[in-house]
Design a protein around this motif. Structure first.
Motif, PDB file in Angstrom:
ATOM      1  N   SER A  15       0.878  -1.192  -0.282  1.00 54.66           N
ATOM      2  CA  SER A  15       0.211   0.078   0.175  1.00 54.66           C
ATOM      3  C   SER A  15       1.089   1.508   0.139  1.00 54.66           C
ATOM      4  O   SER A  15       1.845   1.612   0.383  1.00 54.66           O
ATOM      5  N   GLU A 105     -15.253   3.064  -1.555  1.00 55.49           N
ATOM      6  CA  GLU A 105     -14.312   1.709  -0.690  1.00 55.49           C
ATOM      7  C   GLU A 105     -14.167   0.664  -1.400  1.00 55.49           C
ATOM      8  O   GLU A 105     -14.521  -0.663  -1.344  1.00 55.49           O
ATOM      9  N   GLU A 107     -11.191  -1.475  -3.360  1.00 50.74           N
ATOM     10  CA  GLU A 107      -9.739  -1.599  -3.563  1.00 50.74           C
ATOM     11  C   GLU A 107      -9.523  -2.304  -5.004  1.00 50.74           C
ATOM     12  O   GLU A 107     -10.329  -2.921  -5.039  1.00 50.74           O
ATOM     13  N   LYS A 130      -7.180   1.319  -1.876  1.00 53.74           N
ATOM     14  CA  LYS A 130      -8.730   1.699  -1.139  1.00 53.74           C
ATOM     15  C   LYS A 130      -9.094   3.119  -1.035  1.00 53.74           C
ATOM     16  O   LYS A 130      -8.618   3.822  -0.631  1.00 53.74           O
TER      17      LYS A 130
END
Length: 293
Positions: A15, A105, A107, A130
């Motif tokens: 991430s 939301e 991802e 995300k």
């Protein structure tokens, strides 16, 4: 033969937060993503804890609103009033439009070979993002929204350089084709927006483009390559005391003596979720001067 934790890192989608932690303090990255040591880094100050709770609640209410659900109410009377005020500002700022598609939301995960594919074990650029909200129009125009509840937004240029901005736009263009009307998002039609409901609402907008997309790809491949090529004993601690002061692993590195006094280091970075950027709840140093995801 079983893989070592470091070898497993090559199979993990990283991430923006992970990239940020590696560049700030490789040792912190190692403890979290290689050693799997998860420690709570919650602030002691009740006001900071409340600010974090309110940020989490606002994200949930915004997700419900753009999913076409009732946002609901959370917290005590004072907290509900504040959240409802924030949500009213959001509705005025970005009302639901039947001409747009909303993905709250959402991802996305990217797996992109560093070079020409040569085999199943070849290292790859693996990233995940995300989005608080992605909106898509019929002509392929896409906007990534990220809700910030910081008391003071960082400077525009610092947000532009943040890993969150880089990773989110790049991953959408490289891996978001399933959500694009034409099968792939044109970087020239992609924008990232940070929006803060405090003080009447504050927006920071970052258009994208093909040139920046190429530059971001080079930057991301360089950082991930460095992570994957670092030997187990090469994840060294930071020399920046500000970062050290706000790290959940501080007692392991320095013991209790490392706790800052006289108000220094009062802020603590606490991620809303594992793969969401860390936000500062306030107090101590100016949040605009702290590291970004």
């Amino acid at each position: 033969m079983s893989l070592t934790p470091h070898q497993k890192l090559a199979e993990r989608h990283l991430s923006a937060l992970a990239l940020r932690l590696f560049t700030e303090c490789p040792l912190r990255f190692k403890r979290r993503y290689i050693d799997g040591l998860q420690l709570a880094g919650l602030p002691d100050d009740p006001d900071e804890q409340r600010a974090l709770r309110q940020g989490e609640r606002f994200h949930l209410m915004a997700r419900r609103y753009y999913a076409g659900l009732q946002p609901g109410t959370l917290g005590d009377a004072g907290e509900r009033a504040e959240l409802e005020g924030w949500l009213d500002r959001l509705r005025r700022y970005l009302p639901r439009d039947p001409e747009k598609v909303y993905y709250p939301e959402l991802e996305l995960r990217l797996k992109e070979p560093f070079e020409q594919p040569s085999g199943p074990d070849q290292p790859a650029l693996r990233l995940m993002a995300k989005f608080d909200l992605l909106t898509v129009e019929s002509d392929g125009t896409a906007t990534i929204y990220d809700w910030k509840t910081l008391r003071r937004m960082p400077a525009h240029q610092r947000l532009a350089e943040a890993f969150q901005t880089v990773v989110y736009r790049y991953v959408l263009c490289a891996a978001g084709g399933a959500y694009a009307p034409g099968g792939r998002f044109d970087p020239g039609r992609v924008t990232m927006v940070y929006w803060n409901p405090l003080r009447g609402g504050t927006e920071e907008r970052f258009p994208y483009g093909a040139e920046q997309f190429a530059a971001d790809g080079e930057r991301l491949r360089r950082v991930v390559s460095e992570i994957l090529s670092t030997p187990p004993d090469g994840f060294l601690p930071t020399g920046d005391e500000r970062i050290c002061a706000r790290c959940e692993y501080r007692p392991l590195c320095h013991g209790q003596a490392a706790h800052w006094a006289d108000g220094e280091g009062a802020d603590v970075d606490v991620p809303v979720e594992e793969e969401l950027p860390e936000e500062v709840a306030g107090g101590g140093d100016d949040p605009a001067d702290l590291p970004l995801p």
